[in-house]
Design a protein around this motif. Structure first.
Motif, PDB file in Angstrom:
ATOM      1  N   VAL A 282       1.791   5.793  -3.551  1.00 33.17           N
ATOM      2  CA  VAL A 282       1.342   7.173  -3.409  1.00 33.17           C
ATOM      3  C   VAL A 282       1.668   7.955  -4.685  1.00 33.17           C
ATOM      4  O   VAL A 282       0.836   8.709  -5.208  1.00 33.17           O
ATOM      5  CB  VAL A 282       2.003   7.846  -2.176  1.00 33.17           C
ATOM      6  N   CYS A 283       2.882   7.733  -5.218  1.00 30.57           N
ATOM      7  CA  CYS A 283       3.295   8.465  -6.425  1.00 30.57           C
ATOM      8  C   CYS A 283       2.426   8.083  -7.625  1.00 30.57           C
ATOM      9  O   CYS A 283       1.970   8.957  -8.371  1.00 30.57           O
ATOM     10  CB  CYS A 283       4.761   8.169  -6.737  1.00 30.57           C
TER      11      CYS A 283
ATOM     12  N   GLU B 161       3.938  11.117   3.946  1.00 27.28           N
ATOM     13  CA  GLU B 161       4.395  11.398   2.580  1.00 27.28           C
ATOM     14  C   GLU B 161       3.431  12.369   1.908  1.00 27.28           C
ATOM     15  O   GLU B 161       2.232  12.384   2.219  1.00 27.28           O
ATOM     16  CB  GLU B 161       4.423  10.073   1.804  1.00 27.28           C
TER      17      GLU B 161
ATOM     18  N   CYS C 104      10.159   2.500   0.114  1.00 24.09           N
ATOM     19  CA  CYS C 104      11.558   2.551  -0.347  1.00 24.09           C
ATOM     20  C   CYS C 104      12.477   2.613   0.857  1.00 24.09           C
ATOM     21  O   CYS C 104      13.571   2.080   0.828  1.00 24.09           O
ATOM     22  CB  CYS C 104      11.775   3.780  -1.226  1.00 24.09           C
TER      23      CYS C 104
ATOM     24  N   ILE D 226       4.455   2.099  -1.353  1.00 26.09           N
ATOM     25  CA  ILE D 226       5.708   1.447  -1.718  1.00 26.09           C
ATOM     26  C   ILE D 226       6.781   1.936  -0.740  1.00 26.09           C
ATOM     27  O   ILE D 226       7.128   3.119  -0.742  1.00 26.09           O
ATOM     28  CB  ILE D 226       6.102   1.787  -3.176  1.00 26.09           C
TER      29      ILE D 226
ATOM     30  N   ASP E  52       9.131  12.576   1.641  1.00 29.32           N
ATOM     31  CA  ASP E  52       8.879  11.585   2.692  1.00 29.32           C
ATOM     32  C   ASP E  52       9.418  12.111   4.012  1.00 29.32           C
ATOM     33  O   ASP E  52      10.446  12.804   4.045  1.00 29.32           O
ATOM     34  CB  ASP E  52       9.611  10.276   2.385  1.00 29.32           C
TER      35      ASP E  52
HETATM   36  N1  SME Z   1       6.570   5.764  -1.185  1.00 25.93           N
HETATM   37  C1  SME Z   1       6.410   6.049  -2.597  1.00 25.93           C
HETATM   38  C2  SME Z   1       7.523   5.471  -3.407  1.00 25.93           C
HETATM   39  C3  SME Z   1       8.658   6.394  -3.649  1.00 25.93           C
HETATM   40  S1  SME Z   1       9.674   6.545  -2.328  1.00 25.93           S
HETATM   41  O1  SME Z   1       8.930   7.087  -1.175  1.00 25.93           O
HETATM   42  C4  SME Z   1      10.959   7.556  -2.668  1.00 25.93           C
HETATM   43  C5  SME Z   1       5.071   5.555  -3.092  1.00 25.93           C
HETATM   44  O2  SME Z   1       4.342   4.843  -2.367  1.00 25.93           O
HETATM   45  O3  SME Z   1       4.733   5.888  -4.222  1.00 25.93           O
END
Ligand code: SME
Length: 150
Positions: A71-72, A103, A96, A94, A121
């Motif tokens: 997502v980031c 999110e 974590c 991702i 999140d």
């Molecule tokens: N979920 C995020 C990664 C960062 S953690 O949530 C802190 C993503 O998919 O980019």
């Protein structure tokens, strides 16, 4: 949630210190404290075209995220807010913290491009609505007006 109040708090923090380390550290603390039902609140910083973990509140998190990943990385690559009501349905999410269910990621722009992203999140599905998005974008605009990266 009173986002106008949160923006005023961020402005007060930025008046005290503009350098990104203390400013983003206190901004992540303010967000984590003010917003209910979060399990992570913080920033990833853009370095050499990718994201590296910055100031945050919550559990230990992944350190490096490439542009376009998760997502980031999607928010960075597309330079737009990405709101995900169900992280399990987002390709490439991702994880974590396995407790995360929804999110939101908001890009922070400085020096002519994206310099960081704000990442929140929640353990609740569909925690962030359009009003949260607008309020969090106001918070990030307040940071952009003051932040110094040098
Ligand atoms: N979920 C995020 C990664 C960062 S953690 O949530 C802190 C993503 O998919 O980019």
């Amino acid at each position: 949630m009173d986002y106008a109040q949160l923006v005023r708090q961020i402005e007060a923090l930025a008046e005290a210190e503009r350098w990104y380390v203390p400013l983003l550290a206190n901004a992540s603390a303010a967000l984590y404290d003010a917003l209910p039902d979060l399990n992570w609140a913080g920033f990833y910083l853009v370095r050499d075209g990718a994201l590296v973990l910055g100031p945050f509140q919550g559990k230990v998190a992944c350190i490096h995220i490439r542009a376009g990943r998760g997502v980031c990385g999607t928010a960075l690559a597309e330079d737009r807010t990405v709101r995900v009501p169900d992280v399990h349905a987002f390709p490439g999410h991702i994880a974590c913290d396995s407790a995360s269910r929804s999110e939101i990621v908001v890009p922070l722009r400085a020096g002519g491009g994206v310099a960081a992203v704000l990442d929140l999140d929640s353990p609740l599905p569909d925690r962030f609505d359009a009003r949260d998005q607008a309020g969090l974008e106001d918070v990030v605009r307040a940071l952009e007006r003051s932040i110094r990266f040098d």
